[in-house]
Write an enzyme that holds these catalytic residues in place. Structure first.
Site, PDB file in Angstrom:
ATOM      1  N   SER A 124      -4.754 -52.785  -8.130  1.00 16.88           N
ATOM      2  CA  SER A 124      -4.424 -53.456  -9.386  1.00 16.88           C
ATOM      3  C   SER A 124      -3.338 -52.711 -10.134  1.00 16.88           C
ATOM      4  CB  SER A 124      -5.670 -53.621 -10.256  1.00 16.88           C
ATOM      5  OG  SER A 124      -6.264 -52.373 -10.535  1.00 16.88           O
ATOM      6  N   GLU A 125      -3.312 -51.366 -10.031  1.00 15.11           N
ATOM      7  CA  GLU A 125      -2.226 -50.592 -10.638  1.00 15.11           C
ATOM      8  C   GLU A 125      -1.872 -49.367  -9.806  1.00 15.11           C
ATOM      9  OE1 GLU A 125      -3.774 -52.872 -14.167  1.00 15.11           O
ATOM     10  OE2 GLU A 125      -4.803 -51.426 -12.880  1.00 15.11           O
ATOM     11  N   THR A 126      -0.603 -49.006  -9.854  1.00 13.48           N
ATOM     12  CA  THR A 126      -0.067 -47.758  -9.301  1.00 13.48           C
ATOM     13  C   THR A 126       0.744 -47.101 -10.413  1.00 13.48           C
ATOM     14  OG1 THR A 126       0.049 -48.669  -7.066  1.00 13.48           O
ATOM     15  CG2 THR A 126       1.427 -46.751  -7.530  1.00 13.48           C
TER      16      THR A 126
END
Length: 278
Positions: free
Chosen positions: A47-49
């Protein structure tokens, strides 16, 4: 041209590996282009990096850029905690009097570092009541009161479902939700239910390729702002929310109120360390 950078993957809102919400952290982000960062985020498919950079504002310990597989975010909750955990672990920054300050696109974010958990103060929030019936028409469960658009950097559609069981066994129309929130540029929808001391949260962003977020920091912050605005909670109150069991996780989010300030916290555990070639 390829480059190799230090990398960590941190599970957030849990002390048990694989039971929270993972965030990929590139610890040496300086010199990478926006295109390289976005490509990396698309490749991890989390979902996020995040990408750690030297601070550019006075008072910040480090700067971070946050990407979904499709776009950059001004702020996000579990990436903030996971990045802080990784930064402390490798010695990029150290807490001063139990505090860290993260710089991101939304501004400076204050973090409190405890013995076994971290928390951040929600940098901002604003609520707008949604009178359009379509705002909750995608939810096949009874809803209490009006939904709100809650801006915490990301904008979440937030609604209270009538009963924990109804939320846990929720049937919903993903396509109808996406058709409502995506044209507005919002992040998705966060639903919650509260019964006594028990609070359960679920977050959905199907238009961004995330049918259900396992454990969502900004979504929980938005739900906390909703509850504060509705006077369900007040100054000095705190609670612990559960999220993720519908997708095989077991996340726990600590919410604390100081006046109008909302603090969102939890535990973190590193699952992967090494290097990544970009």
């Amino acid at each position: 041209m390829t480059v190799t950078r230090r990398f960590a993957q941190v599970d957030v809102f849990t002390a048990v590996p694989l039971m929270g919400n993972p965030v990929a952290v590139v610890l040496d982000g300086e010199g990478l282009t926006t295109e390289q960062m976005q490509a990396m985020a698309a490749w991890t498919n989390l979902s996020e990096t995040t990408f750690v950079l030297p601070p550019s504002q006075a008072g910040a310990d480090y700067r971070v850029r946050i990407f979904t597989p499709k776009a950059e975010l001004p702020f996000a909750g579990h990436p903030t905690l996971g990045t802080a955990h990784a930064v402390i672990e490798v010695g990029i920054a150290a807490p001063k009097d139990g505090r860290l300050v993260q710089e991101c696109a939304v501004g400076l974010v204050e973090l409190t570092v405890g013995a076994d958990r971290l928390s951040f103060r929600l940098p901002r929030y604003a609520l707008t009541e949604l009178s359009d019936p379509e705002a909750t028409a995608w939810i096949n469960a009874p809803v209490r009161g009006m939904a709100q658009a809650v801006d915490v950097g990301p904008v979440w559609l937030v609604a209270e479902v009538d009963g924990v069981s109804a939320l846990e066994h929720l049937a919903h129309d993903e396509a109808r939700l996406a058709a409502y929130y995506v044209p507005k540029g919002w992040t998705g929808a966060t639903l919650f239910a509260a019964e006594g001391d028990r609070v359960v949260v679920r977050s959905f962003a199907p238009g961004d390729g995330i049918p259900e977020d396992p454990v969502c920091g900004s979504g929980n912050g938005a739900a906390a702002a909703f509850r504060l605005n509705a006077r369900q909670v007040g100054d000095g109150d705190s609670y612990r929310a559960s999220q993720g069991r519908q997708v095989g996780r077991d996340g726990w989010i600590d919410i604390r109120f100081e006046g109008s300030s909302i603090h969102v916290g939890g535990q973190c555990v590193t699952c992967i360390t090494g290097t990544v070639t970009i």
